[in-house]
Enzyme design. Structure first.
Site, PDB file in Angstrom:
ATOM      1  N   HIS A   1      17.065   8.077 -40.098  1.00 20.36           N
ATOM      2  CA  HIS A   1      18.194   8.397 -39.230  1.00 20.36           C
ATOM      3  C   HIS A   1      19.305   9.024 -40.086  1.00 20.36           C
ATOM      4  CE1 HIS A   1      20.522   7.455 -35.463  1.00 20.36           C
ATOM      5  NE2 HIS A   1      21.511   7.689 -36.292  1.00 20.36           N
TER       6      HIS A   1
ATOM      7  N   HIS B   1      25.047  -1.595 -40.364  1.00 21.84           N
ATOM      8  CA  HIS B   1      25.745  -1.085 -41.540  1.00 21.84           C
ATOM      9  C   HIS B   1      27.126  -1.716 -41.696  1.00 21.84           C
ATOM     10  CE1 HIS B   1      26.917   1.504 -38.157  1.00 21.84           C
ATOM     11  NE2 HIS B   1      28.005   1.850 -38.814  1.00 21.84           N
TER      12      HIS B   1
ATOM     13  N   GLU C   1      35.896   2.402 -37.509  1.00 16.27           N
ATOM     14  CA  GLU C   1      35.365   3.172 -36.397  1.00 16.27           C
ATOM     15  C   GLU C   1      35.936   2.695 -35.062  1.00 16.27           C
ATOM     16  OE1 GLU C   1      31.179   2.564 -36.608  1.00 16.27           O
ATOM     17  OE2 GLU C   1      30.986   3.337 -38.648  1.00 16.27           O
TER      18      GLU C   1
ATOM     19  N   TYR D   1      25.048   4.530 -24.444  1.00 20.99           N
ATOM     20  CA  TYR D   1      24.953   4.706 -25.891  1.00 20.99           C
ATOM     21  C   TYR D   1      23.669   4.057 -26.377  1.00 20.99           C
ATOM     22  CZ  TYR D   1      26.195   4.388 -30.850  1.00 20.99           C
ATOM     23  OH  TYR D   1      26.195   4.474 -32.218  1.00 20.99           O
TER      24      TYR D   1
ATOM     25  N   HIS E   1      35.330  -1.339 -34.849  1.00 20.54           N
ATOM     26  CA  HIS E   1      34.629  -1.967 -35.968  1.00 20.54           C
ATOM     27  C   HIS E   1      35.352  -1.538 -37.242  1.00 20.54           C
ATOM     28  CE1 HIS E   1      30.903  -1.466 -33.175  1.00 20.54           C
ATOM     29  NE2 HIS E   1      31.562  -2.580 -32.888  1.00 20.54           N
TER      30      HIS E   1
ATOM     31  N   HIS F   1      28.040  -4.206 -38.277  1.00 14.15           N
ATOM     32  CA  HIS F   1      27.820  -3.884 -36.878  1.00 14.15           C
ATOM     33  C   HIS F   1      26.581  -3.015 -36.769  1.00 14.15           C
ATOM     34  CE1 HIS F   1      30.465  -0.774 -38.559  1.00 14.15           C
ATOM     35  NE2 HIS F   1      29.961   0.061 -37.675  1.00 14.15           N
TER      36      HIS F   1
END
Length: 432
Positions: free
Chosen positions: A284, A327, A333, A342, A363, A369
């Protein structure tokens, strides 16, 4: 409605033939008795490639107004540095703002959810959400603390600015330079998000190894053509200055710029035109690959603010956990959802809570998260074949500094106090 195209271009536009001077910015006697005025959103001595300014030719100078006085009005609009206690590390999520039950215009409908930095020193951002149901009539506002990135979620915004008019429906964004006067007209109930950028003006990110094409193309940004109104009537002008609202009253419309040229201008951008780049092998990609605009900081590669989107796209990576991985990172964020679902927050579907269109999450840096348990299990068990994510549009305001939530945001009924539960239900890995 006509538009000029390009990001950072030097535009020239006039509503009346002959209003723009030829070869001079501030002639002794502009045509028709107009007044020449320079509008600068960078320092005069900024490097030419980064310098932003426009010349306006208007019916009256913007300097012609009575003194500003404090606006005595209840407001949930705040500016960094925020009055705050200890900022805790907990992850936060809100449901969509409820529509107001009384007449509320765009300015009155703003609620600050968080911020960082210091507007006075030119660093950081403020994050606001709005819910409104009436147009701004005989009223304009200018944000002197920062430029605005406006992201509608419900309802088209008709934004009248000194340099012309923008129609901004959901799926588009508007970029309004610091200090520019504007008014917002609505066609009905409207809701959305705003990033107030105190730092360096937003720009297109460098493409690096991507090369010369990809992400947001400069030609897809649209600036208004010159438009003006010659109205002699009382007009309230509200200024947000150093975190406080001030007001004055003009005896004429502030939207009286007959012609202008330059590269500091309001813009709109259709997010559907974003050229998404992604992997065609494995793993990803980092979310930075989805950056539309960036406000750089004094640390190269570490943004004061990035505006990042997650639009419809093909997912084709093999042997890969396709949703965003778990991560912890140095960036903070603030996320919103314009429409759809989402891919990292797919459940549970219980009719309440969840990450819903119009909602938001925060976050902060170094706090773990990622996808919820439902999304994780689905991704780990999925048969990996090319899949197109459709009917989805999420975004992030991502900043190098902690985004402190406001007391008003923490007191909202829309705050989901059970947000942490979405990371419950993970089975322990079994080591043979």
């Amino acid at each position: 409605m006509e538009y000029l195209t390009g990001f950072g271009n030097h535009f020239a536009t006039q509503a009346v033939e002959g209003a723009l001077p030829v070869g001079r910015n501030s002639p002794q006697r502009p045509a028709f008795g107009l007044y020449a005025e320079q509008f600068s959103t960078t320092a005069f001595t900024a490097p030419r490639a980064e310098n932003r300014r426009s010349w306006l030719y208007r019916l009256r100078p913007a300097a012609s107004h009575p003194p500003f006085r404090p606006l005595d009005a209840a407001s949930r609009l705040a500016t960094a540095p925020l009055e705050r206690g200890a900022v805790d590390p907990n992850r936060l999520r809100w449901s969509a703002l409820s529509m107001p039950d009384r007449p509320t215009d765009w300015l009155e409908g703003l609620t600050t959810y968080g911020g960082n930095g210091d507007a006075a020193s030119g660093a950081g951002i403020g994050v606001h959400l709005y819910a409104a149901n009436r147009s701004m009539e005989r009223r304009a506002v200018q944000f002197s603390d920062g430029e605005l990135l406006v992201v509608p979620q419900i309802g088209t915004l008709s934004i009248t600015t000194e340099l012309g008019r923008l129609e901004v429906p959901p799926g588009h964004v508007a970029l309004i330079p610091r200090g520019l006067r504007f008014a917002v007209q609505l066609a009905g109930p409207s809701r959305g998000y705003v990033c107030e950028n105190y730092g360096a003006p937003f720009r297109l990110p460098d493409l690096g190894p991507i090369g010369s094409n990809g992400l947001a193309n400069p030609r897809d940004f649209e600036a208004p053509v010159a438009w003006f109104e010659d109205v002699e009537d009382d007009f309230q002008v509200i200024q947000k200055f150093q975190g406080h609202l001030w007001q004055t009253t003009l005896d004429h419309s502030p939207f009286d710029v007959v012609a202008w040229h330059g590269n500091s201008a309001p813009l709109r951008y259709d997010l559907a035109r974003f050229n998404t780049i992604g992997t065609i092998s494995f793993d990803h990609p980092d979310p930075s690959i989805f950056t539309v605009l960036t406000s750089p900081s004094d640390t190269p590669g570490t943004a004061n603010c990035d505006f990042v989107i997650f639009p419809p796209r093909w997912m084709v990576a093999e042997d890969t956990f396709r949703p965003p991985w778990f991560h912890r990172n140095v960036m903070s964020e603030f996320m919103g959802l314009i429409h759809g679902e989402y891919d990292a927050k797919q459940g549970p579907k219980d009719g309440k809570g969840g990450f819903e269109p119009g909602g938001a999450s925060l976050h902060n840096q170094m706090n773990g998260h990622g996808p919820d348990a439902v999304s994780t299990q689905a991704a780990m068990q999925a048969e990996l074949k090319p899949v197109k994510l459709e009917d989805t549009l999420a975004f992030m305001f991502e900043s190098r500094s902690v985004i402190a939530p406001t007391k008003a945001a923490l007191a909202l009924n829309e705050l989901q106090r059970d947000y942490d539960d979405c990371w419950g239900g993970f089975e322990k890995a079994r080591i043979p």
